[in-house]
Structure formats: structure tokens, C-alpha cells
Design a protein around this motif. Sequence first.
Motif, PDB file in Angstrom:
ATOM      1  N   GLY A 231       0.805  -1.221   0.000  1.00  0.00           N
ATOM      2  CA  GLY A 231       0.000   0.000   0.000  1.00  0.00           C
ATOM      3  C   GLY A 231       0.833   1.263   0.000  1.00  0.00           C
ATOM      4  O   GLY A 231       0.379   2.328  -0.456  1.00  0.00           O
ATOM      5  N   GLU A 232       2.080   1.168   0.494  1.00  0.00           N
ATOM      6  CA  GLU A 232       2.945   2.344   0.542  1.00  0.00           C
ATOM      7  C   GLU A 232       3.442   2.755  -0.838  1.00  0.00           C
ATOM      8  O   GLU A 232       4.038   3.820  -0.993  1.00  0.00           O
ATOM      9  N   ALA A 233       3.181   1.913  -1.840  1.00  0.00           N
ATOM     10  CA  ALA A 233       3.448   2.332  -3.216  1.00  0.00           C
ATOM     11  C   ALA A 233       2.557   3.513  -3.583  1.00  0.00           C
ATOM     12  O   ALA A 233       2.910   4.346  -4.421  1.00  0.00           O
ATOM     13  N   VAL A 234       1.403   3.593  -2.926  1.00  0.00           N
ATOM     14  CA  VAL A 234       0.449   4.676  -3.176  1.00  0.00           C
ATOM     15  C   VAL A 234       0.586   5.782  -2.139  1.00  0.00           C
ATOM     16  O   VAL A 234       0.648   6.967  -2.470  1.00  0.00           O
ATOM     17  N   THR A 235       0.659   5.402  -0.869  1.00  0.00           N
ATOM     18  CA  THR A 235       0.623   6.393   0.216  1.00  0.00           C
ATOM     19  C   THR A 235       1.996   6.908   0.617  1.00  0.00           C
ATOM     20  O   THR A 235       2.109   7.958   1.244  1.00  0.00           O
ATOM     21  N   GLY A 236       3.051   6.168   0.273  1.00  0.00           N
ATOM     22  CA  GLY A 236       4.357   6.479   0.825  1.00  0.00           C
ATOM     23  C   GLY A 236       4.450   5.968   2.250  1.00  0.00           C
ATOM     24  O   GLY A 236       3.465   5.488   2.823  1.00  0.00           O
TER      25      GLY A 236
END
Length: 338
Positions: free
Chosen positions: A73-78
Motif C-alpha cells: 500500500g505504501e506504493a500509493v501512500t508512501g
Amino acid sequence: MRQRMEPRTLLDFMGMAERLKCNMRHSRTAENRRESVAEHTYRLCVFAWLVKEEFPDCDMDKVMRMSLFRDLGEAVTGDIPAFVKTDSDREVEESAISNVTVMLPERERKELDALFDELEKAETMEAKIVHALDKMEALIQHNEADIATWLPLEYDLQMTYGEKECKADPYLAKLREVIRQISADKIASEGEERGQSYYIRKGVENMHLEEVAALLHRTDWAKDRTEELIRKSMENACPYGLFLSDCISEGGKDRQIGFARVLTDGVTTFYLMDLVIEEAYRGQGFGTIMMNQIMKENGHLYGMLHTQTAKAFYERYGFREIGNTKKTEEIYMEKPCG
């Protein structure tokens, strides 16, 4: 017939995963550059592989898959550091994961959704292992980085972060304790490298009465004590003082920024009282430094204390709650011998 993954779908998903190489984490490497989410994920997978023989009854292949995709998910949110992440941030991450997995064919989508659901619930041993390893990998990275890159609050975080998760298994708890000791040694070494910029002394003759009084008068429990009462209380106990040397304290002289008292017979029991750190220096590991010294000298004895707000801090040293009082909101704690 199983739906095949179209080349364009595969490449789109790979492109999404590539963002994990670009998105930076708060942690720094030993070479003093920020690590990427992908680097954290890689070593988390290495970590999981290294401990696989310690959990013969677990599905370690699933642990590896969870480790591989945990931070997708951090690919989107950082990356959002744990000490600032909110429930709202977690909801955004969950939504981001759904938006990523929806790109995949049904079989792969269901597999990833099931993994994320299991991680979110954290009920299975496999999920608990991943959560514990994830937090320990971050702690290991901080220990490998220059301590000058640590934020003040990370001195205490290195002592407490991931403790709950690592209680899921004795081996994980043992690993966490070794990491904690490395952190404590690193903090202690920092003081030596600064030329002993802080030090601890015992005995009433070494305490700065006015500074001790100022520290205690800012607390809820001792704000009304007179200097005479404070002096007598130190004379009838073993006082500990934490001092900053004149190389970093203001005014060109050593200054007392920490205080505690111990009552003990020296052979069976000790009672810890009045542990306090000057507010400007809290969250920088000084409370841990003082407590480490106190426990080094008294930790083999049966111990007692009471506190209002620091229960979790003292639990790290083996104390447990044995009672409380609603009137003063104080918690009574004890630790066994040894």
C-alpha cells in the motif's frame, strides 16, 4: 479455465511495485542515506527466511508472502513513520491496497486480499511473526544508522517499539531483548564519544539541592515539598542524579537534569521513588539511562514502586501492576527478585 494474467496487467502491477523503490522511509542506512520501502521489504523477507526453522509448526511460505507484500500500500501512500501514523492514515493505506490488488486477475487478487485480511486481524501465528519481524527490522536499521540521525523520541522507541508483538513467541522475545541491549549500548557509547557529556552520581553530597527541588516541584506528586524535606528525604535514602557536563549544558557548569531515590536494605528489597527527568530532556533516552543504572545495582532484589503514567516504562524492567487507587490514580507495581 483459470484466467491468465495479461502482459499489460503484469507490467502495470510491476510499475506499481516499482514505486516502492522510489518511496523513502524515515530510517537511514549505515551510509547515512534514507532507505527505500523496497529495501526494508527485502530485508524483512531475508529476516523471515532466516528464522523459518524456529517455527516448524507455521506456514513459513505464507510468512514469506506476507513479508513480500506487507507494505504494498505504501506504493500509493508512501511511508508514514509509526510514531506519527493515525487511524485515518491506516484507513487510507487499506483503501490503497484494495486499489492496487483490483488490478490483478481474480485468483491473484483473492490471494493477496486474503493475506492482507489475515495481517490486519493479526490472529494467526504467521501474521504475528510478520508484524514482529517488521518492527524488529526497523529497530535493527536504526541501530545500524549513526545515532546522530535519531530523533529525540527514538531513544525511548528503541527500548519499547515492537515489544507487544514480540511477546507472541519466546524466540521473538529473545531477539527483541538482544536488539534492545544493542540499542542501550549504542546510547551509552554516544555519551562516551561526546566526552562523557552526561554522567550519573549517587549520594546526597553530589546532588544539587536547588536543581533537585526545581525538578520535583514540576511534578504532581512532590510539588509541595520544601527544600528541607527534599534534603532530609535524600539523606535517608540513596539518591541518584543525572548530570550534563559543562560541554553541553547552559551556563558553563554541570547541571542536574535527572533525579531518583532508592530505599533499600541492600540484600532483599528496594523501593524506587521520585524518578524524574527535566522536561526539556525527556524522550531522549535519559530516563532509560538512569533506570538502567538503578536496575544494574538493585535489579537482583525484590522491587516496589508506584506511578501514575509510566506503567509501560517500568514493565520493561520486570515490574508488574499489583494494585491501584482511584483517589490518586496511582498504580502500585512490584518485580520479583533476580
